[in-house]
Design a protein around this motif. Structure first.
Motif, PDB file in Angstrom:
ATOM      1  N   PRO A 150      49.591  39.078  24.003  1.00 27.33           N
ATOM      2  CA  PRO A 150      51.032  38.806  23.894  1.00 27.33           C
ATOM      3  C   PRO A 150      51.659  38.349  25.204  1.00 27.33           C
ATOM      4  O   PRO A 150      51.091  38.532  26.289  1.00 27.33           O
ATOM      5  CB  PRO A 150      51.598  40.151  23.443  1.00 27.33           C
ATOM      6  N   ASP A 151      52.851  37.775  25.085  1.00 23.78           N
ATOM      7  CA  ASP A 151      53.581  37.262  26.246  1.00 23.78           C
ATOM      8  C   ASP A 151      53.924  38.357  27.246  1.00 23.78           C
ATOM      9  O   ASP A 151      54.169  38.075  28.423  1.00 23.78           O
ATOM     10  CB  ASP A 151      54.882  36.583  25.805  1.00 23.78           C
ATOM     11  N   SER A 152      53.938  39.607  26.793  1.00 25.09           N
ATOM     12  CA  SER A 152      54.315  40.724  27.652  1.00 25.09           C
ATOM     13  C   SER A 152      53.254  41.036  28.711  1.00 25.09           C
ATOM     14  O   SER A 152      53.549  41.659  29.734  1.00 25.09           O
ATOM     15  CB  SER A 152      54.569  41.970  26.798  1.00 25.09           C
ATOM     16  N   VAL A 153      52.010  40.603  28.479  1.00 24.44           N
ATOM     17  CA  VAL A 153      50.912  40.867  29.418  1.00 24.44           C
ATOM     18  C   VAL A 153      50.946  39.834  30.537  1.00 24.44           C
ATOM     19  O   VAL A 153      51.080  38.636  30.290  1.00 24.44           O
ATOM     20  CB  VAL A 153      49.550  40.817  28.686  1.00 24.44           C
ATOM     21  N   THR A 154      50.824  40.297  31.786  1.00 18.44           N
ATOM     22  CA  THR A 154      50.890  39.385  32.928  1.00 18.44           C
ATOM     23  C   THR A 154      49.520  39.051  33.518  1.00 18.44           C
ATOM     24  O   THR A 154      49.382  38.031  34.192  1.00 18.44           O
ATOM     25  CB  THR A 154      51.774  39.974  34.043  1.00 18.44           C
ATOM     26  N   SER A 155      48.522  39.897  33.277  1.00 18.48           N
ATOM     27  CA  SER A 155      47.203  39.644  33.855  1.00 18.48           C
ATOM     28  C   SER A 155      46.108  40.022  32.867  1.00 18.48           C
ATOM     29  O   SER A 155      46.184  41.072  32.216  1.00 18.48           O
ATOM     30  CB  SER A 155      47.024  40.451  35.147  1.00 18.48           C
ATOM     31  N   ILE A 156      45.118  39.145  32.752  1.00 17.50           N
ATOM     32  CA  ILE A 156      43.905  39.495  32.004  1.00 17.50           C
ATOM     33  C   ILE A 156      42.924  39.999  33.042  1.00 17.50           C
ATOM     34  O   ILE A 156      42.388  39.230  33.839  1.00 17.50           O
ATOM     35  CB  ILE A 156      43.355  38.277  31.230  1.00 17.50           C
ATOM     36  N   ARG A 157      42.697  41.283  33.048  1.00 16.07           N
ATOM     37  CA  ARG A 157      41.985  41.934  34.143  1.00 16.07           C
ATOM     38  C   ARG A 157      40.480  41.631  34.132  1.00 16.07           C
ATOM     39  O   ARG A 157      39.935  41.060  33.205  1.00 16.07           O
ATOM     40  CB  ARG A 157      42.205  43.444  34.056  1.00 16.07           C
ATOM     41  N   ASN A 158      39.812  42.119  35.187  1.00 19.16           N
ATOM     42  CA  ASN A 158      38.378  41.920  35.346  1.00 19.16           C
ATOM     43  C   ASN A 158      37.599  42.354  34.104  1.00 19.16           C
ATOM     44  O   ASN A 158      37.766  43.481  33.618  1.00 19.16           O
ATOM     45  CB  ASN A 158      37.852  42.724  36.535  1.00 19.16           C
ATOM     46  N   VAL A 176      51.102  35.490  31.015  1.00 21.46           N
ATOM     47  CA  VAL A 176      49.901  35.714  31.832  1.00 21.46           C
ATOM     48  C   VAL A 176      49.911  34.777  33.037  1.00 21.46           C
ATOM     49  O   VAL A 176      50.044  33.562  32.894  1.00 21.46           O
ATOM     50  CB  VAL A 176      48.620  35.500  30.998  1.00 21.46           C
ATOM     51  N   THR A 177      49.760  35.344  34.232  1.00 23.28           N
ATOM     52  CA  THR A 177      49.714  34.548  35.456  1.00 23.28           C
ATOM     53  C   THR A 177      48.321  34.504  36.075  1.00 23.28           C
ATOM     54  O   THR A 177      48.036  33.625  36.895  1.00 23.28           O
ATOM     55  CB  THR A 177      50.687  35.107  36.508  1.00 23.28           C
ATOM     56  N   ASN A 178      47.460  35.433  35.675  1.00 24.17           N
ATOM     57  CA  ASN A 178      46.152  35.537  36.308  1.00 24.17           C
ATOM     58  C   ASN A 178      45.073  35.831  35.271  1.00 24.17           C
ATOM     59  O   ASN A 178      45.219  36.752  34.458  1.00 24.17           O
ATOM     60  CB  ASN A 178      46.180  36.663  37.356  1.00 24.17           C
ATOM     61  N   ILE A 179      44.012  35.032  35.279  1.00 22.25           N
ATOM     62  CA  ILE A 179      42.815  35.325  34.490  1.00 22.25           C
ATOM     63  C   ILE A 179      41.773  35.788  35.494  1.00 22.25           C
ATOM     64  O   ILE A 179      41.262  34.990  36.290  1.00 22.25           O
ATOM     65  CB  ILE A 179      42.342  34.081  33.707  1.00 22.25           C
ATOM     66  N   ALA A 180      41.484  37.053  35.498  1.00 20.19           N
ATOM     67  CA  ALA A 180      40.724  37.667  36.582  1.00 20.19           C
ATOM     68  C   ALA A 180      39.209  37.445  36.437  1.00 20.19           C
ATOM     69  O   ALA A 180      38.724  36.839  35.475  1.00 20.19           O
ATOM     70  CB  ALA A 180      41.044  39.159  36.654  1.00 20.19           C
ATOM     71  N   ASN A 181      38.479  37.965  37.393  1.00 19.73           N
ATOM     72  CA  ASN A 181      37.029  37.803  37.444  1.00 19.73           C
ATOM     73  C   ASN A 181      36.358  38.293  36.164  1.00 19.73           C
ATOM     74  O   ASN A 181      36.678  39.373  35.659  1.00 19.73           O
ATOM     75  CB  ASN A 181      36.454  38.579  38.623  1.00 19.73           C
ATOM     76  N   TYR A 182      35.446  37.506  35.653  1.00 20.01           N
ATOM     77  CA  TYR A 182      34.625  37.860  34.484  1.00 20.01           C
ATOM     78  C   TYR A 182      35.427  38.097  33.208  1.00 20.01           C
ATOM     79  O   TYR A 182      34.923  38.676  32.246  1.00 20.01           O
ATOM     80  CB  TYR A 182      33.775  39.123  34.760  1.00 20.01           C
ATOM     81  N   ALA A 183      36.676  37.666  33.155  1.00 17.00           N
ATOM     82  CA  ALA A 183      37.560  38.009  32.044  1.00 17.00           C
ATOM     83  C   ALA A 183      36.970  37.684  30.682  1.00 17.00           C
ATOM     84  O   ALA A 183      37.094  38.465  29.726  1.00 17.00           O
ATOM     85  CB  ALA A 183      38.907  37.309  32.207  1.00 17.00           C
ATOM     86  N   PHE A 184      36.315  36.524  30.557  1.00 22.68           N
ATOM     87  CA  PHE A 184      35.720  36.100  29.281  1.00 22.68           C
ATOM     88  C   PHE A 184      34.233  35.785  29.446  1.00 22.68           C
ATOM     89  O   PHE A 184      33.668  35.001  28.688  1.00 22.68           O
ATOM     90  CB  PHE A 184      36.461  34.884  28.725  1.00 22.68           C
ATOM     91  N   ARG A 185      33.595  36.416  30.395  1.00 21.70           N
ATOM     92  CA  ARG A 185      32.171  36.161  30.634  1.00 21.70           C
ATOM     93  C   ARG A 185      31.348  36.471  29.378  1.00 21.70           C
ATOM     94  O   ARG A 185      31.578  37.460  28.687  1.00 21.70           O
ATOM     95  CB  ARG A 185      31.682  37.013  31.802  1.00 21.70           C
ATOM     96  N   ASN A 186      30.389  35.604  29.100  1.00 23.70           N
ATOM     97  CA  ASN A 186      29.468  35.776  27.958  1.00 23.70           C
ATOM     98  C   ASN A 186      30.147  35.693  26.596  1.00 23.70           C
ATOM     99  O   ASN A 186      29.603  36.208  25.615  1.00 23.70           O
ATOM    100  CB  ASN A 186      28.696  37.102  28.053  1.00 23.70           C
ATOM    101  N   CYS A 187      31.313  35.069  26.529  1.00 26.57           N
ATOM    102  CA  CYS A 187      31.941  34.837  25.212  1.00 26.57           C
ATOM    103  C   CYS A 187      31.321  33.563  24.643  1.00 26.57           C
ATOM    104  O   CYS A 187      31.905  32.476  24.693  1.00 26.57           O
ATOM    105  CB  CYS A 187      33.457  34.735  25.343  1.00 26.57           C
ATOM    106  N   ARG A 188      30.139  33.707  24.108  1.00 25.12           N
ATOM    107  CA  ARG A 188      29.286  32.562  23.795  1.00 25.12           C
ATOM    108  C   ARG A 188      29.667  31.822  22.516  1.00 25.12           C
ATOM    109  O   ARG A 188      29.107  30.755  22.245  1.00 25.12           O
ATOM    110  CB  ARG A 188      27.827  33.030  23.716  1.00 25.12           C
TER     111      ARG A 188
END
Length: 331
Positions: A150-158, A176-188
């Protein structure tokens, strides 16, 4: 703190449907502080569907505590009552029988690893009230197919959604202003993603090993692309880096083996080591600005031709050991 990756197989089957069995309320452990109740634990043998009561001993349930339902492997569904504002660290970690959970609009924070390794969770709705999703919150939810942040979240964390192998659809809110390290890693299973123009930073390995990602839209709000951000995105064919980006990290597009062309905006001042290494299909790199600082072996294993604007500064006959030509010379 980043948790270790769970041992999961991409082809892990969804649990078969079973008759709904209500879990007994007396299986819940809790602590009362003042007028508030914190759920602290649960009988690990409890099974079936569990509805957490809104009121216990005349007091309102306001939080699900750290590791409260950790390893409750036989729970199939959980309903969290209105009034709960926080879901603690590891609250439902490795609840591998859990297929659905209802989170009320009162929840504002989902803690680190809250649903870590819930490998049969197929859907979850994050309400608009949530402002914070912790590191690894949904790591290894390998049967989760779609998620709306949702729009209320500002960061997608590690590592927030790392290892979600069957995730095919992601909607990222405009807050969301930041997509952090490994946020979607291995989403194949993820094939495309649109990053909203609120995002300024794409972290290290954010989309690492998203092997079926065919397209990505990077908005002109992004200023930095982290190291290995798109490594092993094997089906990306073209990428446009907007003028707002100033840095492309080490190995950012390493082994994007079907990438044929990339356009790099005029704001980029540095490109890291091996940023486009092993991009074996890469034929064209177009720069829209002055020559950036080149890292070590930027194009190792790739043989593109580089094209630049006539008026751009700092260019020679080669850059990154590859031939430089004018854009007007493109075939």
């Amino acid at each position: 703190m980043m948790r270790p990756e769970p041992v999961l197989k991409p082809e892990e089957p969804v649990a078969e449907a079973k008759p709904v069995q209500e879990a007994p309320i007396n299986s819940i452990k809790y602590k009362i502080t003042g007028d508030e109740v914190n759920i602290t634990g649960c009988d690990k043998k409890v099974s079936g569907a569990l509805t957490i009561p809104e009121i216990i001993e005349g007091k309102s349930v306001t939080s699900i505590g750290k590791e409260a339902f950790q390893y409750c492997r036989n729970l199939t569904s959980i309903t969290i009552p209105d009034g709960v504002t926080s879901i603690g660290q590891g609250a439902f970690e490795l609840c591998i029988g859990l297929t659905s959970i209802t989170i009320p609009d009162s929840v504002t924070s989902i803690g680190e690893g809250a649903f870590w390794g819930c490998s049969n969770l197929t859907s979850i709705t994050i309400p608009d009230s949530v402002t914070d999703i912790g590191d690894s919150a949904f790591w290894g939810c390998s049967n989760l197919t779609s998620i709306t942040i949702p729009d209320s979240v500002t960061s997608i964390r590690n590592s927030a959604f790392g290892g979600c192998y069957r995730l095919t659809s992601v909607t990222i809110g405009n807050g969301v202003t930041n997509i952090a390290n490994y946020a979607f890693r291995n989403c194949r299973s993820l094939t495309s993603i649109t990053i909203p123009d609120s995002v300024t930073d794409i972290g290290d390995s954010a989309f690492y090993d998203c092997t079926n990602l065919t397209s990505i839209t990077i908005p002109d709000s992004v200023t930095s692309i982290g190291g290995y951000a798109f490594k092993f995105c094997l089906y990306l064919t073209s990428v446009t880096i907007p003028n707002s980006v100033t840095r492309i990290g080490n190995g950012a597009f390493y082994s994007c083996t079907r990438l044929t062309s990339i356009t790099i905006g005029n704001g980029v001042t540095s490109i890291g080591n091996y940023a486009l290494a092993n991009c074996t299909s890469l034929t064209t790199v177009t720069f829209l600005g002055d020559a950036p600082k080149a890292g070590k072996e930027v194009f190792k294993g790739a043989t593109p031709t580089i094209y630049r604007k006539t008026e751009a500064k700092g260019w020679g006959d080669t850059w990154g050991k590859r031939t430089v030509k004018l854009i007007c010379e493109k075939p």
